[in-house]
Design a protein around this motif. Sequence first.
Motif, PDB file in Angstrom:
ATOM      1  N   PRO A 162       3.789  -7.914  19.341  1.00  0.00           N
ATOM      2  CA  PRO A 162       2.777  -7.515  20.333  1.00  0.00           C
ATOM      3  C   PRO A 162       1.368  -7.385  19.756  1.00  0.00           C
ATOM      4  O   PRO A 162       0.385  -7.467  20.502  1.00  0.00           O
ATOM      5  N   ARG A 163       1.235  -7.219  18.453  1.00  0.00           N
ATOM      6  CA  ARG A 163      -0.093  -7.122  17.845  1.00  0.00           C
ATOM      7  C   ARG A 163      -0.876  -8.427  17.967  1.00  0.00           C
ATOM      8  O   ARG A 163      -2.104  -8.425  17.889  1.00  0.00           O
ATOM      9  N   LEU A 164      -0.177  -9.539  18.189  1.00  0.00           N
ATOM     10  CA  LEU A 164      -0.852 -10.826  18.375  1.00  0.00           C
ATOM     11  C   LEU A 164      -1.571 -10.907  19.717  1.00  0.00           C
ATOM     12  O   LEU A 164      -2.360 -11.817  19.945  1.00  0.00           O
ATOM     13  N   ARG A 165      -1.315  -9.962  20.604  1.00  0.00           N
ATOM     14  CA  ARG A 165      -1.947  -9.964  21.930  1.00  0.00           C
ATOM     15  C   ARG A 165      -2.992  -8.861  22.071  1.00  0.00           C
ATOM     16  O   ARG A 165      -3.454  -8.576  23.159  1.00  0.00           O
ATOM     17  N   LEU A 166      -3.378  -8.251  20.961  1.00  0.00           N
ATOM     18  CA  LEU A 166      -4.384  -7.187  21.008  1.00  0.00           C
ATOM     19  C   LEU A 166      -5.746  -7.722  20.603  1.00  0.00           C
ATOM     20  O   LEU A 166      -5.850  -8.463  19.627  1.00  0.00           O
ATOM     21  N   PRO A 167      -6.792  -7.337  21.326  1.00  0.00           N
ATOM     22  CA  PRO A 167      -8.135  -7.751  20.908  1.00  0.00           C
ATOM     23  C   PRO A 167      -8.512  -7.113  19.567  1.00  0.00           C
ATOM     24  O   PRO A 167      -8.140  -5.969  19.287  1.00  0.00           O
ATOM     25  N   ALA A 168      -9.222  -7.861  18.755  1.00  0.00           N
ATOM     26  CA  ALA A 168      -9.652  -7.374  17.440  1.00  0.00           C
ATOM     27  C   ALA A 168     -10.998  -6.667  17.557  1.00  0.00           C
ATOM     28  O   ALA A 168     -11.832  -7.023  18.397  1.00  0.00           O
TER      29      ALA A 168
END
Length: 163
Positions: free
Chosen positions: A12-18
Amino acid sequence: MPAQPILRFPDPRLRLPAAPVTAFDADLAVLAQDLLDTMRAAPGIGITAPHLGIAKRLVVLELPSENRVRVYVNPRLVWSSQDEREHVEGSVSMPGVTETVERPARVRVVFQTLEGVEETEEADGLLAVCLQHEIDQLDGIFWIQRLSRLKRERVIKRFQKRS
């Protein structure tokens, strides 16, 4: 530095804005080098800090046709052409599967260097594709979200078979 572990789909961290980078220091340069080493080991031609689970807006590219490494800090698209091109894409977080994605053919990107200097770059071809792909990743948009539902489901199934 040795290659770092890459997050794998469907983390799910791949879908979080940086978050924007605010400190242009030695730690940022080390992170850029870690990204380069990890990308080369994957292998790949583009990688972002979020691929390593680090929510910072940092991109490293190394295109096969060039003899240089490109580093983009806090990149953002400020213009894209109306005409589009198809290109086969994949991800270091989903190795072994690719699919054709349609994106604007040309883009203009504003970014900062590792020293914090703001620059603007226009790109077409593979560079334009890579910039859009990696900026999407920084925005929490994983590349398969650009596919139709049917194509996305097929890509996921192919990846699951390989894993």
